[in-house]
Design a protein around this motif. Structure first.
Motif, PDB file in Angstrom:
ATOM      1  N   ILE A 224       1.023  -1.202   0.033  1.00 18.81           N
ATOM      2  CA  ILE A 224       0.072   0.045  -0.015  1.00 18.81           C
ATOM      3  C   ILE A 224       1.007   1.302   0.080  1.00 18.81           C
ATOM      4  O   ILE A 224       1.896   1.526   0.894  1.00 18.81           O
ATOM      5  CB  ILE A 224      -0.971  -0.042   1.082  1.00 18.81           C
TER       6      ILE A 224
ATOM      7  N   LEU B  10       0.560   5.212   0.428  1.00 18.74           N
ATOM      8  CA  LEU B  10      -0.399   6.334   0.855  1.00 18.74           C
ATOM      9  C   LEU B  10       0.198   7.659   0.329  1.00 18.74           C
ATOM     10  O   LEU B  10       1.380   7.726  -0.275  1.00 18.74           O
ATOM     11  CB  LEU B  10      -0.390   6.505   2.429  1.00 18.74           C
TER      12      LEU B  10
ATOM     13  N   LEU C  24     -10.060  -0.892  -2.600  1.00 18.74           N
ATOM     14  CA  LEU C  24      -9.331   0.340  -2.439  1.00 18.74           C
ATOM     15  C   LEU C  24     -10.101   1.531  -2.230  1.00 18.74           C
ATOM     16  O   LEU C  24      -9.669   2.609  -1.491  1.00 18.74           O
ATOM     17  CB  LEU C  24      -8.688   0.399  -3.953  1.00 18.74           C
TER      18      LEU C  24
ATOM     19  N   TYR D 193      -9.474   2.494   2.060  1.00 21.03           N
ATOM     20  CA  TYR D 193      -8.425   3.129   2.249  1.00 21.03           C
ATOM     21  C   TYR D 193      -8.792   4.644   2.239  1.00 21.03           C
ATOM     22  O   TYR D 193      -9.494   4.871   1.419  1.00 21.03           O
ATOM     23  CB  TYR D 193      -7.429   2.619   1.267  1.00 21.03           C
TER      24      TYR D 193
ATOM     25  N   THR E  93      -4.606   6.750  -1.929  1.00 28.17           N
ATOM     26  CA  THR E  93      -3.756   5.155  -2.036  1.00 28.17           C
ATOM     27  C   THR E  93      -3.834   4.625  -3.062  1.00 28.17           C
ATOM     28  O   THR E  93      -4.821   4.494  -4.001  1.00 28.17           O
ATOM     29  CB  THR E  93      -4.933   4.695  -0.938  1.00 28.17           C
TER      30      THR E  93
ATOM     31  N   ALA F 237      -2.559   0.664  -4.380  1.00 29.24           N
ATOM     32  CA  ALA F 237      -2.293  -0.907  -3.962  1.00 29.24           C
ATOM     33  C   ALA F 237      -1.614  -1.746  -5.114  1.00 29.24           C
ATOM     34  O   ALA F 237      -2.001  -1.422  -6.188  1.00 29.24           O
ATOM     35  CB  ALA F 237      -3.771  -1.354  -3.509  1.00 29.24           C
TER      36      ALA F 237
END
Length: 297
Positions: free
Chosen positions: A143, A145, A165, A169, A173, A175
């Motif tokens: 992940i 951020l 997603l 999150y 973000t 993934a």
């Protein structure tokens, strides 16, 4: 496509498209007498992609990126690819000095007499869901951020539900994970070994479905394909469909995207913030005031 690649300092080679009706019945793999010839548009797409995969094997290339001609990407694609490479290592390589021990406990263990596997499809197009229920797909994810290249949640979409997603999150973000339920083949990278396996599993076995669904079966070990393939994805994808201004029925040769005369007034690209195609003028003029399709409020 040539201009877009040049503006990204990418050299490309073209593989001819294939008209499906030109593929003779004898060249269409079938596994039973009940199998039927796919529609010509589907067959042409499958054959063209297989020709690209065959070229990788024939030329013994270490890897190649395959793009369909309506693909678009962010101006920052090189940084995105670098981050993807780091994440791919984290998802598929054992911990330093500990062969067979992975950060992801669901990752398959190598046998004592075999080398550790490497990704065969380095990344995959949109949209692939976050792995959850399939036993053949490892569940680990990386992940990132605060990724400025990710559009706000309100501009993200997928065919696959749940959209983890977006639901689990925070904003911006990204993934990285193994592929589950992937669809579309707008952009994907293939290693030499992956290309060999795709020829064996997708070019020489029953077609029956569109190429992207066959690729999904390859990655998941379904529809008579062996499990344990190494296919990785990122959400949101790095390559998306560019939607030019003009008649909607010009978008696809496979499916109907506007057979009633619908017209798009303004060009756009799905989920790409600093689109190369939409910022061509700025890039050629050396400007940095790029058009952001999906700015934060």
């Amino acid at each position: 496509m040539v201009l877009q690649a040049a503006l990204s300092d990418i050299q490309i080679e073209f593989i001819d498209g294939v008209i499906g009706k030109d593929v003779v019945d004898k060249a269409v793999p079938m596994s039973s007498p009940d199998d039927k010839r796919p529609p010509d548009a589907v067959l042409g797409s499958w054959r063209a992609h297989m020709n690209a995969i065959r070229e990788i094997v024939h030329r013994n290339l270490s890897s190649a990126l395959i793009l369909e001609d309506d693909a678009d990407w962010d101006i920052r694609i090189r940084d995105q690819l670098h981050d993807f490479a780091l994440s791919a290592h984290a998802l598929t390589q054992s911990l330093r000095g500990r062969r067979g021990v992975y950060a992801d406990s669901t990752y398959p263990q190598p046998s004592d007499d075999s080398p550790e596997s490497v990704p065969e499809l380095n990344f995959y197009h949109l949209p692939a869901t976050t792995p959850n229920h399939l036993p053949t797909v490892p569940k680990g994810r990386v992940i990132r951020l605060h990724d400025e290249t990710v559009a706000p949640k309100k501009n993200l979409w997928t065919f696959n539900i749940p959209f983890t997603l977006k639901e689990a999150y925070p904003e911006h973000t990204r993934a990285y994970h193994h592929v589950q339920e992937g669809v579309c083949t707008l952009g994907y990278a293939v290693s030499r070994r992956g290309a060999q396996k795709l020829l064996h599993e997708v070019a020489l076995k029953e077609v029956g479905e569109a190429y992207d669904i066959l690729l999904r079966a390859y990655c998941e070990g379904e529809r008579g394909r062996r499990p344990g393939r190494q296919c990785l994805a990122t959400q949101p994808s790095l390559f998306h469909h560019h939607r030019p201004a003009g008649p909607l029925n010009a978008i696809s040769d496979i499916s109907n995207h506007g057979g009633n005369g619908e017209f798009r007034d303004t060009a756009m690209t799905d989920m790409v913030r600093w689109s190369v195609r939409l910022n061509a003028d700025a890039l050629m003029e050396g400007r940095t005031n790029f058009v952001d399709q999906f700015p934060d409020e």
